[in-house]
Write a protein that holds these residues in place. Sequence first.
Motif, short mmCIF file in Angstrom:
data_model
loop_
_atom_site.label_atom_id
_atom_site.label_comp_id
_atom_site.label_asym_id
_atom_site.label_seq_id
_atom_site.Cartn_x
_atom_site.Cartn_y
_atom_site.Cartn_z
N GLY A 1 73.05 97.62 51.83
CA GLY A 1 74.18 97.14 52.63
C GLY A 1 74.00 95.67 52.91
O GLY A 1 72.88 95.14 52.82
N TRP A 2 75.08 94.99 53.21
CA TRP A 2 74.98 93.56 53.52
C TRP A 2 75.98 93.14 54.57
O TRP A 2 77.01 93.80 54.77
N ALA A 3 75.66 92.07 55.28
CA ALA A 3 76.54 91.58 56.34
C ALA A 3 76.15 90.15 56.69
O ALA A 3 75.02 89.72 56.45
N LYS A 4 77.08 89.41 57.26
CA LYS A 4 76.80 88.06 57.73
C LYS A 4 77.43 87.86 59.10
O LYS A 4 78.46 88.45 59.42
N VAL A 5 76.77 87.02 59.90
CA VAL A 5 77.25 86.70 61.25
C VAL A 5 77.15 85.19 61.44
O VAL A 5 76.13 84.58 61.10
N ASN A 6 78.20 84.60 61.96
CA ASN A 6 78.22 83.17 62.22
C ASN A 6 77.30 82.86 63.40
O ASN A 6 77.44 83.44 64.48
N ALA B 1 76.87 77.53 60.15
CA ALA B 1 75.60 78.21 59.85
C ALA B 1 75.77 79.71 60.04
O ALA B 1 76.50 80.16 60.93
N TRP B 2 75.06 80.49 59.20
CA TRP B 2 75.18 81.94 59.23
C TRP B 2 73.81 82.59 59.14
O TRP B 2 72.85 81.98 58.69
#
Length: 455
Positions: A60-65, A92-93
């Motif tokens: 699984g993958w995810a990004k957060v600012n 930036a993340w």
Amino acid sequence: MLTVRYTYLYVLAFLLLLTACVVRPLDRTPYQETDYYEETIDDLEETPVTIFQGDTVKVGWAKVNITPPVGTPLAGYGKRLGMSYEEVHDSAWVRTFAFSNGKTEAYYVALDLLIVPMQVLQELEKIYPELNLKPEQVYLTATHSHTSFGGWGKKLGIKLMTGKYDEELVQRLTQQIVQSMELARRDLQATKVGFGSVSAPSLVKNRLLNDEDNPYYADRQQNRDTELRFLKFEREDGTTAVLSVFSAHATILPSETPSLSRDYPGVLVDELEERIKFASFSAGAVGSHSPVYFDGDTHESTEAVGERLAKLLREELLHVETKYIYTIGHGRTELDLPKPQWRITQGLRLAPFLFNGIFGDHPAYVTSLQLGEVVFLGAPADYSGEFVPQLAKQAQAQGQNAIVTSFNGGYIGYITPDKYYTLDEYETRSMNFFGPYSGSYLTEIMLRQLQQHQP
């Protein structure tokens, strides 16, 4: 006259005593004959890597600012003196991959920061038990952008590079990392995995050997890690993600511009995400390695380097075969260190208590993450790309591929080959914190940990 003479003697005695307190001779004891080496070897044997064969690995993958408000200090150059940024050129993340095979789970975290801050690592380790995780299950990396944000260093020496410490920023960043992990965990799906690598020799140089007066100057073209390594993740519906690593400092943009940016890694990731679902970048063995660019220290240069790397990766991506994997492994070895040897001359160093007072005394670890036949190795340093061939060769002998990253939550300075120790260069003088055998020592421990991943 007698009183004056005694005064001089007292002053001289005081100065000699002061010098004896703050200056020490350099210690050149071979590292394999030291207690710190033996303690690290013991720890490596007592807490070996753990490898789990299970069901098909889900990814699984995810990004957060993680961009803080304008006015937050920049991190990366001491000459900024804590300068804050006035605008955000690109945010930036934190970008996270989650992995699970039913027997264990692991996470790969990539932060758009100079390093993974030591204070953030400490805060994360307080939270891991709540997530039913051990520290070795979370593999931490950074892009090493010198134009991302600071505010996360407590000690004076770190504050010079990162600005005024902000406890609220550290707590918020910790929670954002955890959030990205939880989001990635919710996204877990059966996913095929493939390893790829493409050479980019025109985009990286060994800056340590640039001076024509350097006795190793002739080796500058050979002594580089020029490979752009990556993992390709492919789901049944055609959704694709990429995890990429390259050994060139993200130092294209100038230090005096009050603007937040991810430098060329940001361009690379954004370019990839125009064609695929998700992408991340981590700094590889960047110690002494710099990017090659031709349009000056501008955003035009970051775009040129990032776009070129993205093009090379996309072209190679088409040829990378993927398959389901079943193995996840992870490890973390505490790196016992010698007394700091921050030199003031070739033969003298500052007393360890002064170094620790300026930079702090933080734990350091060698970390590893195995996904199928690929082993990631994490260093707590600006680790030199000149060591990568040794690690790659060992991995190859084991039927595996190695990917080396830097900045895993500790920092012990620049780690370069021992033969360069006497060079009067920034990397080998100002930023060599632990003596003449740091390179051989750290590399041996990384090789030993890699060998524990052998099938």
